[in-house]
Design an enzyme around this catalytic site. Structure first.
Site, PDB file in Angstrom:
ATOM      1  CB  SER A  35      43.940  27.084  -1.763  1.00 49.91           C
ATOM      2  OG  SER A  35      43.274  26.730  -0.569  1.00 49.91           O
ATOM      3  N   GLY A  40      35.554  29.139  -5.668  1.00 48.59           N
ATOM      4  CA  GLY A  40      34.575  30.218  -5.626  1.00 48.59           C
ATOM      5  C   GLY A  40      35.221  31.588  -5.530  1.00 48.59           C
ATOM      6  CB  ALA A 167      42.750  54.602   9.334  1.00 45.15           C
ATOM      7  CE1 TYR A 169      36.616  54.804   3.008  1.00 43.14           C
ATOM      8  CE2 TYR A 169      37.272  54.171   0.795  1.00 43.14           C
ATOM      9  CZ  TYR A 169      36.856  55.138   1.685  1.00 43.14           C
ATOM     10  OH  TYR A 169      36.671  56.429   1.265  1.00 43.14           O
ATOM     11  CB  ILE A 170      40.145  46.520   4.381  1.00 47.69           C
ATOM     12  CG1 ILE A 170      39.683  46.266   2.944  1.00 47.69           C
ATOM     13  CG2 ILE A 170      40.339  45.193   5.112  1.00 47.69           C
ATOM     14  CD1 ILE A 170      40.663  45.476   2.106  1.00 47.69           C
ATOM     15  CG  LEU A 172      38.167  52.922   8.643  1.00 49.44           C
ATOM     16  CD1 LEU A 172      37.496  54.114   7.975  1.00 49.44           C
ATOM     17  CD2 LEU A 172      38.653  53.297  10.038  1.00 49.44           C
ATOM     18  N   GLY A 256      46.223  47.296   2.635  1.00 46.88           N
ATOM     19  CA  GLY A 256      45.987  47.134   1.208  1.00 46.88           C
ATOM     20  C   GLY A 256      46.294  45.740   0.699  1.00 46.88           C
ATOM     21  CG  ASP A 297      40.769  41.713  -6.870  1.00 45.40           C
ATOM     22  OD1 ASP A 297      39.891  42.378  -7.454  1.00 45.40           O
ATOM     23  OD2 ASP A 297      40.612  41.230  -5.736  1.00 45.40           O
ATOM     24  CG  HIS A 431       5.745  54.849   4.320  1.00 42.80           C
ATOM     25  ND1 HIS A 431       6.705  55.761   4.697  1.00 42.80           N
ATOM     26  CD2 HIS A 431       4.896  54.705   5.378  1.00 42.80           C
ATOM     27  CE1 HIS A 431       6.445  56.173   5.928  1.00 42.80           C
ATOM     28  NE2 HIS A 431       5.342  55.537   6.366  1.00 42.80           N
TER      29      HIS A 431
END
Length: 443
Positions: A35, A40, A167, A169-170, A172, A256, A297, A431
């Site tokens: 595509s 990238g 629910a 991480y993605i 959430l 997922g 991945d 600080h």
């Protein structure tokens, strides 16, 4: 048939960085990308950067449509920059098309115009990434109201009501983001436990803070069916023996991602896959066919762009270095979940240490005790760090609070360098910063 020294299938982080490195050494490279909207890779176009941009805009109370437009401008700029980073190299050819293996080292590419081109590669690198998993829930896949993580970021208008399946991480991150834009969000998940891998005290804090955003969680449910109505979508689920329904403008599947290998024609090769469809690799990313590697991945495991980048380092070290880098060297990989405030972790938490029978000393500090948190007007959260009482080395940290996504890298560095926690405790920090909290965490 065209012979090419290096063929890289997929324009993701690891592959593009490898292509650039090979080009600087004068080597011929063919980069195949299905595509022209993915130059990238996932992170730039449909993953980390656009999602975090939208999350930041939500925190700034930006209008949703304007935020999406700004996100699109950013991804277009980055996509063009990445394309030219490779295409402008004289020894690199970027080819838009779908690649399919004919045999171990022959790849056939079908272009968008229907032209079929054949290539053989001395080296081939599979870098095709992952794709969203759509669970086999009746009616879900065919629903006209279905979103995946990519489509969710391309909506021209804000869904006023949104159901999120998952629910994790993605899920959430999207739940928090859409809720801050003003959507009414309902999250459905099969597990009765909320983010169960985290320590219970941390999970409870995150759950409470997300509920305060107005997010409605339905945990321990079984989704029975997804129905398209006239102008809404209805999700039917079972909870505690009762059948219930929730309607929304859109339903987002956040269940997922799986390696993108189904269309590669790997059945024509000796390249083996595991039960999840991931390319099987050894400790240096070699597949089961000599001269073919897998990056990122597509090989399974942790799905982070920085893992793909480290995959590149392993291959670069093999081709041009001493060949000592390995996957197994990555023992402490940090991660951050971009909630508000962010949740970050590296190494062990209490739950994992107890399960493994590992002795530890716990250091714990409420974020409310950190001056910079007062400056940022968000005192929610807690910083927890586990230390080996014998060696004084850090075993792991869970940081739930503002700017934790930056601070976790400092702790990760200390772990990997095998530094004693006292070095962080006695360090002089600027600080006011969140990092200076380490002076107090370790008291």
């Amino acid at each position: 048939m065209t012979n090419v020294k290096n063929i890289i299938i997929g324009f993701g982080k690891g592959g593009k960085t490898l292509a650039k490195t090979l080009a600087t050494k004068g080597e011929e490279v063919l980069v195949i990308e299905s595509s022209d909207q993915m130059y990238g890779g996932t992170c730039i176009n449909i993953g980390c950067l656009p999602s975090k941009r939208l999350i930041i805009e939500a925190d700034a109370k930006q209008d949703f449509a304007k935020a999406v437009s700004g996100k699109n401008e950013m991804t277009a700029f980055l996509r063009d920059k990445n394309y030219h980073m490779l295409a402008d190299e004289p020894s690199v050819q970027v080819l838009n098309g779908t690649a399919k293996f004919v045999n171990d080292h022959e790849v056939q590419v079908t272009t968008p115009a229907g032209e079929v081109l054949d290539f053989t590669g001395e080296r081939i690198f599979i870098n095709t990434g992952a794709e969203s998993v759509i669970l086999p829930i009746p009616g879900l896949k065919d629903s006209k109201y279905l979103l995946d993580s990519t489509k969710a970021m391309d909506q021209s208008t804000l869904p006023q009501e949104l159901v999120i399946i998952g629910a994790g991480y993605i899920g959430l991150e999207f739940a928090g983001m859409f809720a801050r834009y003003g959507a009414k969000v309902t999250v459905l998940d099969a597990s009765p436990n909320f983010i169960p891998r985290e320590d219970d005290d941390v999970s409870q804090m995150v759950f409470k803070n997300m509920q305060e955003l107005g997010i409605d969680f339905k945990l321990g449910v079984k989704i029975v069916e997804v129905k398209d109505l006239a102008d809404k979508v209805e999700v039917v689920y079972e909870q505690a023996g009762e059948t219930k329904q929730v309607t929304a403008d859109k339903v987002l599947a956040a269940t997922g991602r799986k390696p993108r290998t189904s269309e590669l024609g790997l059945e024509n090769t000796g390249i083996k896959l595991d039960e999840r469809g991931a390319v099987i690799v050894d400790d240096q990313l070699h597949t089961t066919v000599p001269g073919v590697w897998a990056i990122g991945d597509v090989k399974g495991g942790l799905q982070f762009t920085y893992i793909s980048l480290d995959d590149f380092r392993i291959i670069k070290d093999e081709l041009f270095g001493d060949g000592k880098r390995k996957i197994s060297d990555r023992k402490n990989v940090p991660y951050s979940v971009f909630l508000e405030p962010p949740l970050s972790k590296v190494g062990l938490n209490e739950k994992e240490a107890k399960a493994q029978g590992i002795e530890y000393k716990l250091f714990k500090l409420p974020v409310a005790a950190i001056p910079k948190a007062r400056v940022l007007k968000d005192t929610r959260g807690v910083f927890k760090v586990l230390v080996d009482p014998k060696t004084e080395r850090i075993l792991g940290a869970t940081l739930y609070g503002k700017e934790s996504h930056e601070l976790i890298n400092l702790i990760s560095l200390a772990i990997n360098a095998k530094l004693p926690y006292t070095l962080l405790r006695d360090q002089i920090y600027t600080h006011p910063t969140m990092s200076e909290a380490l002076n107090d965490v370790f008291k």
